[in-house]
Design a protein around this motif. Structure first.
Motif: not given
Ligand SMILES: NC(=O)c1ccc[n+]([C@@H]2O[C@H](COP(=O)([O-])OP(=O)(O)OC[C@H]3O[C@@H](n4cnc5c(N)ncnc54)[C@H](O)[C@@H]3O)[C@@H](O)[C@H]2O)c1
Length: 426
Positions: A402, A405, A407, A398-399
Motif C-alpha cells: 500500500e 502504491g 495493487k 500488505r501495508l
C-alpha cells in the motif's frame, strides 16, 4: 514526529552534543518507514504496550531509533544497548537519550568489557520483555542475571544466528520464557537479509576500501538469504562472483543462478575480495590465508566475528597496521599482505550504516507487532521459540505494498473454492 525533552539520568553514550545530527538522521530514516509509521499511529491510540518494560539489544542505528520510539509511543518503557561493539551510531544514541527520553547504553568501538557491562545495565531495567539481535541479552540474563528472569514474560529475536542459539537453549531446556523468531517472518528474512544485507555489505566493503568491484573476483561464503543478496549485488557491480557452500541444494541453486561455485580452498587462490555470511565459524582459516593472493581483502557480514579465524591470521603475521579506517593490513611472514576489514565484525554496520530504512521498515514493523502479539498471548505460549503468525506477516506485506502504491489481485470466490477442493482436476 513528536519528541519529549526528557533528560535521562541513566545512560552511557559517547557524547550528548552529537544529538542534533542524530535527531535529523532519525527523522530522515523515519520518512522511509511508512509501515512503522502506521503501526506507531495505532500504538499511540491503543497503547498495547502500556506499562511494559522492554530491554532491547539491537544495532543502535537510525532505524532502530524509530522502532524504539514506536514502542515507547505504544506505552512501553524502553532501554537500549548495542548488539555489536562496532555497530552503534553515536549521534543516534545521543539523540535517543536527549530528545526522546530513551536510555541507551552503547558506544561505537566499545571493548568487550563495556559491551557486556552495557548489556547488564539494560537488564538492570528489570524487563518484562527482551528484544535481541543475536541472543546476547537472553544468554547474559540466563547466565549472569537470573534474578531478572522471573519478571520476563516474553522476548523477540531479530536474526538468524540468534534464532539458532535460542533453539539450542530451548532444546537444552534452558529457555525460561517464550520467544518469537522475528527473523523467520517472510517479510523479514526475504527482504532484510537478502536486499538489506546485500546492498549494505557492498556499501561497507566499498566505503572502507574504495576498491573497484568491477572486474574483481568476489567470493561470497554462504548462499543463504544474506549470501544470495550479496552475490547479486556484487554481480550487479561487475564482479566475477564465486560462491562457496556446504549445503548441496544451496550450492546447486548458486550454480543455476550462474555463479561459479567451488570449495574455499580453490576460491582462496583466486579471490580478490572475500566476504563470509554463513553464521558459522572459521569459514576463512589458516589453510585459506596460506593460499591467498598478496593484497587480498577479507571481510564478514555474518552476525559474530568468528567467521574469520583472526587468531590464526595474527599468528601468521609479522606485523599489522591500520591503513584506513576499518582496514587492518596484516603482513605475513612470507611477505604477502592480507587486509582484514572491520575487525571481522559485520562490515555493513562497522564501516557503513547497516540496512536502509525502507527495508528495516518491514523488519521493525514485524518487531513492533510481535511485541504486541507476545503481550497478548504470552500466557498461552510454551517456553520455546515461536514462529511469527502468518496473518501478522501478511499484514506487514500488505501495508508495505500500500505504501508503495502497488495493487494486487484478490482471489474470486470461484478461485477460492477451486483451490480448496481436491476433486476439481478438469
Ligand atoms: N550483516 C547483517 O546486517 C545481517 C543481517 C541479517 C543476518 N545476518 C547474519 O548473517 C548470517 C547468515 O544469515 P542468513 O539469514 O543468510 O542464514 P542462512 O541460514 O539463510 O544462510 C547461511 C548459509 O551459510 C551456509 N554455510 C554454513 N557453513 C558454511 C561454510 N563453512 N561455508 C560455506 N557456507 C556455509 C549454510 O549452508 C547456509 O546456506 C547469520 O549470522 C545472520 O545472523 C547479518
Amino acid at each position: 514526529m513528536s519528541t519529549t525533552a526528557v533528560t535521562q539520568t541513566s545512560f552511557d553514550v559517547k557524547n550528548l552534543e552529537l544529538a542534533d545530527l542524530g535527531k535529523r538522521r532519525i527523522e530522515w530514516a523515519n520518512q522511509s518507514m511508512p509501515v512503522l509509521q502506521t503501526i506507531r499511529k495505532d500504538f499511540i491510540k491503543q497503547q498495547p504496550l502500556k506499562g511494559i518494560r522492554i530491554s532491547a539489544c539491537l544495532h543502535v542505528t537510525t532505524e532502530t531509533a524509530n522502532l524504539a520510539i514506536t514502542l515507547r509511543d505504544g506505552g512501553a518503557d524502553v532501554v537500549l544497548c548495542a548488539s555489536n561493539p562496532l555497530s552503534t551510531q553515536d549521534d543516534v544514541a545521543a539523540s535517543l537519550v536527549r530528545d526522546y527520553g530513551i536510555s541507551v547504553f552503547a558506544i561505537k568501538g566499545e571493548d568487550n568489557d563495556s559491551y557486556y557491562k552495557h548489556i547488564l545495565s539494560a537488564l538492570d531495567h528489570k524487563p518484562h520483555m527482551t528484544m535481541d539481535d543475536g541472543a546476547d541479552l537472553v544468554s547474559v540474563a540466563l547466565t549472569k542475571r537470573q534474578d531478572v528472569l522471573d519478571g520476563i514474560i516474553a522476548g523477540t529475536e531479530e536474526t538468524t544466528t540468534g534464532v539458532i542459539r535460542l533453539r539450542a537453549m530451548a532444546k537444552d531446556g534452558q529457555l525460561r520464557y517464550p520467544i518469537i523468531a522475528v527473523n523467520d517472518a517472510l517479510t523479514k528474512h526475504m527482504f532484510d537479509n537478502r536486499y538489506g544485507t546485500g546492498q549494505s555489505t557492498m556499501d561497507g566493503v566499498i566505503r572502507c576500501t574504495n576498491a573497484l568491484i568491477a572486474g574483481s573476483k568476489f567470493v561470497v561464503a554462504g548462499f543463504g538469504w544474506c549470501g544470495r543478496g550479496l552475490a547479486s549485488r556484487a554481480r550487479g557491480a561487475g564482479a566475477e562472483v564465486i560462491v562457496t557452500e556446504v549445503d548441496p541444494t544451496k550450492a546447486l541453486e548458486a550454480v543455476m543462478e550462474g555463479y561459479r561455485v567451488m570449495s574455499m580452498i580453490e576460491a582462496a587462490k583466486i579471490g580478490d575480495v572475500f566476504c563470509t555470511v554463513t553464521g558459522n565459524k572459521n569459514v576463512l582459516a589458516k589453510e585459506h590465508f596460506d593460499l591467498m593472493k598478496d593484497g587480498a581483502i577479507i571481510s564478514n557480514s555474518g552476525h559474530f566475528n568468528v567467521e574469520i579465524d583472526i587468531p590464526s591470521l595474527e599468528k601468521m603475521s609479522s606485523s599489522k597496521r591500520t591503513t584506513r579506517a576499518f582496514v587492518e593490513e596484516y603482513s605475513l611472514k612470507d611477505g604477502r599482505k592480507i587486509n582484514l576489514l572491520g575487525e571481522g565484525r559485520l562490515i555493513n554496520l562497522a564501516s557503513a550504516e547497516g540496512h536502509p530504512p525502507s527495508v528495516m521498515d518491514m523488519s521493525f514493523a514485524d518487531q513492533a507487532l510481535c511485541c504486541e502479539y507476545m503481550v497478548k498471548n504470552y500466557k498461552t505460549l510454551e517456553k520455546k521459540v515461536h514462529t511469527v503468525p502468518a496473518d501478522l506477516d501478511k499484514r506487514v506485506a500488505r501495508l508495505k505494498l500500500e505504501a508503495m502504491g502497488v495493487k494486487i489481485d484478490k482471489l474470486t470466490p470461484e478461485q477460492e473454492e477451486y483451490l480448496a477442493s481436491w476433486n476439481e482436476g478438469t
